[in-house]
Design a protein around this motif. Structure first.
Motif, PDB file in Angstrom:
ATOM      1  N   LYS A  57       0.829  -1.208   0.000  1.00 39.41           N
ATOM      2  CA  LYS A  57       0.000   0.000   0.000  1.00 39.41           C
ATOM      3  C   LYS A  57       0.863   1.258   0.000  1.00 39.41           C
ATOM      4  O   LYS A  57       0.568   2.222  -0.704  1.00 39.41           O
ATOM      5  CB  LYS A  57      -0.932   0.011   1.211  1.00 39.41           C
ATOM      6  CG  LYS A  57      -2.085  -0.959   1.095  1.00 39.41           C
ATOM      7  CD  LYS A  57      -2.967  -0.911   2.323  1.00 39.41           C
ATOM      8  CE  LYS A  57      -4.121  -1.868   2.216  1.00 39.41           C
ATOM      9  NZ  LYS A  57      -4.968  -1.865   3.419  1.00 39.41           N
ATOM     10  N   LEU A  58       1.933   1.234   0.799  1.00 38.52           N
ATOM     11  CA  LEU A  58       2.834   2.381   0.839  1.00 38.52           C
ATOM     12  C   LEU A  58       3.486   2.595  -0.522  1.00 38.52           C
ATOM     13  O   LEU A  58       3.521   3.707  -1.040  1.00 38.52           O
ATOM     14  CB  LEU A  58       3.900   2.183   1.913  1.00 38.52           C
ATOM     15  CG  LEU A  58       4.966   3.267   2.013  1.00 38.52           C
ATOM     16  CD1 LEU A  58       4.346   4.628   2.315  1.00 38.52           C
ATOM     17  CD2 LEU A  58       5.997   2.907   3.062  1.00 38.52           C
ATOM     18  N   LYS A  59       3.972   1.529  -1.123  1.00 36.47           N
ATOM     19  CA  LYS A  59       4.628   1.636  -2.427  1.00 36.47           C
ATOM     20  C   LYS A  59       3.644   2.140  -3.483  1.00 36.47           C
ATOM     21  O   LYS A  59       3.984   2.978  -4.313  1.00 36.47           O
ATOM     22  CB  LYS A  59       5.218   0.299  -2.843  1.00 36.47           C
ATOM     23  CG  LYS A  59       6.034   0.406  -4.102  1.00 36.47           C
ATOM     24  CD  LYS A  59       6.928  -0.785  -4.283  1.00 36.47           C
ATOM     25  CE  LYS A  59       7.764  -0.550  -5.506  1.00 36.47           C
ATOM     26  NZ  LYS A  59       9.151  -0.813  -5.326  1.00 36.47           N
ATOM     27  N   SER A  60       2.411   1.651  -3.448  1.00 36.77           N
ATOM     28  CA  SER A  60       1.389   2.093  -4.389  1.00 36.77           C
ATOM     29  C   SER A  60       1.110   3.585  -4.226  1.00 36.77           C
ATOM     30  O   SER A  60       1.008   4.326  -5.208  1.00 36.77           O
ATOM     31  CB  SER A  60       0.105   1.293  -4.183  1.00 36.77           C
ATOM     32  OG  SER A  60      -0.932   1.797  -4.992  1.00 36.77           O
ATOM     33  N   GLY A  61       0.992   4.041  -2.969  1.00 36.53           N
ATOM     34  CA  GLY A  61       0.763   5.456  -2.715  1.00 36.53           C
ATOM     35  C   GLY A  61       1.921   6.307  -3.201  1.00 36.53           C
ATOM     36  O   GLY A  61       1.728   7.388  -3.764  1.00 36.53           O
ATOM     37  N   LEU A  62       3.138   5.814  -3.016  1.00 37.36           N
ATOM     38  CA  LEU A  62       4.319   6.549  -3.488  1.00 37.36           C
ATOM     39  C   LEU A  62       4.377   6.580  -5.004  1.00 37.36           C
ATOM     40  O   LEU A  62       4.797   7.570  -5.599  1.00 37.36           O
ATOM     41  CB  LEU A  62       5.590   5.933  -2.906  1.00 37.36           C
ATOM     42  CG  LEU A  62       5.778   6.138  -1.404  1.00 37.36           C
ATOM     43  CD1 LEU A  62       6.940   5.294  -0.894  1.00 37.36           C
ATOM     44  CD2 LEU A  62       6.010   7.605  -1.093  1.00 37.36           C
ATOM     45  N   GLU A  63       3.947   5.498  -5.647  1.00 33.49           N
ATOM     46  CA  GLU A  63       3.897   5.474  -7.114  1.00 33.49           C
ATOM     47  C   GLU A  63       2.917   6.537  -7.616  1.00 33.49           C
ATOM     48  O   GLU A  63       3.181   7.220  -8.608  1.00 33.49           O
ATOM     49  CB  GLU A  63       3.495   4.086  -7.632  1.00 33.49           C
ATOM     50  CG  GLU A  63       4.548   3.013  -7.458  1.00 33.49           C
ATOM     51  CD  GLU A  63       5.758   3.179  -8.362  1.00 33.49           C
ATOM     52  OE1 GLU A  63       5.733   3.985  -9.315  1.00 33.49           O
ATOM     53  OE2 GLU A  63       6.767   2.497  -8.093  1.00 33.49           O
ATOM     54  N   ASP A  64       1.781   6.673  -6.917  1.00 33.46           N
ATOM     55  CA  ASP A  64       0.808   7.703  -7.279  1.00 33.46           C
ATOM     56  C   ASP A  64       1.424   9.097  -7.148  1.00 33.46           C
ATOM     57  O   ASP A  64       1.228   9.957  -8.016  1.00 33.46           O
ATOM     58  CB  ASP A  64      -0.443   7.615  -6.400  1.00 33.46           C
ATOM     59  CG  ASP A  64      -1.271   6.365  -6.680  1.00 33.46           C
ATOM     60  OD1 ASP A  64      -1.049   5.719  -7.731  1.00 33.46           O
ATOM     61  OD2 ASP A  64      -2.125   6.033  -5.833  1.00 33.46           O
ATOM     62  N   LEU A  65       2.161   9.323  -6.066  1.00 32.75           N
ATOM     63  CA  LEU A  65       2.819  10.617  -5.879  1.00 32.75           C
ATOM     64  C   LEU A  65       3.917  10.833  -6.921  1.00 32.75           C
ATOM     65  O   LEU A  65       4.116  11.948  -7.394  1.00 32.75           O
ATOM     66  CB  LEU A  65       3.418  10.719  -4.473  1.00 32.75           C
ATOM     67  CG  LEU A  65       2.411  10.860  -3.336  1.00 32.75           C
ATOM     68  CD1 LEU A  65       3.113  10.751  -1.983  1.00 32.75           C
ATOM     69  CD2 LEU A  65       1.661  12.178  -3.436  1.00 32.75           C
ATOM     70  N   LYS A  66       4.602   9.760  -7.284  1.00 25.17           N
ATOM     71  CA  LYS A  66       5.663   9.870  -8.295  1.00 25.17           C
ATOM     72  C   LYS A  66       5.079  10.332  -9.630  1.00 25.17           C
ATOM     73  O   LYS A  66       5.690  11.116 -10.349  1.00 25.17           O
ATOM     74  CB  LYS A  66       6.372   8.531  -8.470  1.00 25.17           C
ATOM     75  CG  LYS A  66       7.511   8.580  -9.475  1.00 25.17           C
ATOM     76  CD  LYS A  66       8.181   7.225  -9.624  1.00 25.17           C
ATOM     77  CE  LYS A  66       9.311   7.298 -10.640  1.00 25.17           C
ATOM     78  NZ  LYS A  66       9.954   5.998 -10.818  1.00 25.17           N
ATOM     79  N   SER A  67       3.869   9.855  -9.934  1.00 27.65           N
ATOM     80  CA  SER A  67       3.252  10.201 -11.216  1.00 27.65           C
ATOM     81  C   SER A  67       2.967  11.702 -11.332  1.00 27.65           C
ATOM     82  O   SER A  67       2.846  12.224 -12.435  1.00 27.65           O
ATOM     83  CB  SER A  67       1.967   9.400 -11.435  1.00 27.65           C
ATOM     84  OG  SER A  67       0.961   9.802 -10.527  1.00 27.65           O
ATOM     85  N   VAL A  68       2.872  12.388 -10.194  1.00 27.80           N
ATOM     86  CA  VAL A  68       2.675  13.840 -10.224  1.00 27.80           C
ATOM     87  C   VAL A  68       3.949  14.576  -9.799  1.00 27.80           C
ATOM     88  O   VAL A  68       3.918  15.765  -9.489  1.00 27.80           O
ATOM     89  CB  VAL A  68       1.466  14.280  -9.356  1.00 27.80           C
ATOM     90  CG1 VAL A  68       0.179  13.752  -9.938  1.00 27.80           C
ATOM     91  CG2 VAL A  68       1.641  13.874  -7.913  1.00 27.80           C
ATOM     92  N   GLY A  69       5.066  13.843  -9.751  1.00 25.74           N
ATOM     93  CA  GLY A  69       6.359  14.450  -9.465  1.00 25.74           C
ATOM     94  C   GLY A  69       6.606  14.832  -8.019  1.00 25.74           C
ATOM     95  O   GLY A  69       7.409  15.700  -7.735  1.00 25.74           O
TER      96      GLY A  69
END
Length: 87
Positions: A57-69
């Protein structure tokens, strides 16, 4: 025989900087006594599943944040080890 369950967890707490030399690893050790090995093994399995799910879940949330830089999941380290040992 009593069994101890040790949990070694490490989390990264980045300071308000991208300088990795200022990041700190904070180890945590937790233990719980069990009356028999079977109970310890069952708790170990549940805990490992829970930690894996939380990490995903943490990694998924970070991936979402990565997509917006706003984050880079490769900068976060999540590690754990759960053991049942005789006392």
């Amino acid at each position: 025989m009593w069994i101890l369950m040790y949990v070694f967890s490490y989390s990264v707490s980045p300071a308000a900087t991208n300088d990795r030399s200022e990041w700190r690893l904070l180890p945590t050790v937790v233990f719980q006594e069990f009356s028999n090995e079977e109970r310890c093994v069952a708790a170990k399995s549940k805990l490992e599943d829970s930690l894996k799910e939380a990490g995903a879940k943490l990694k998924s949330g970070l991936e979402d944040l990565k997509s917006v830089g706003k984050a880079d999941p490769s900068q976060i380290i999540i590690a754990f080890n759960v053991e049942c040992l005789p006392k």
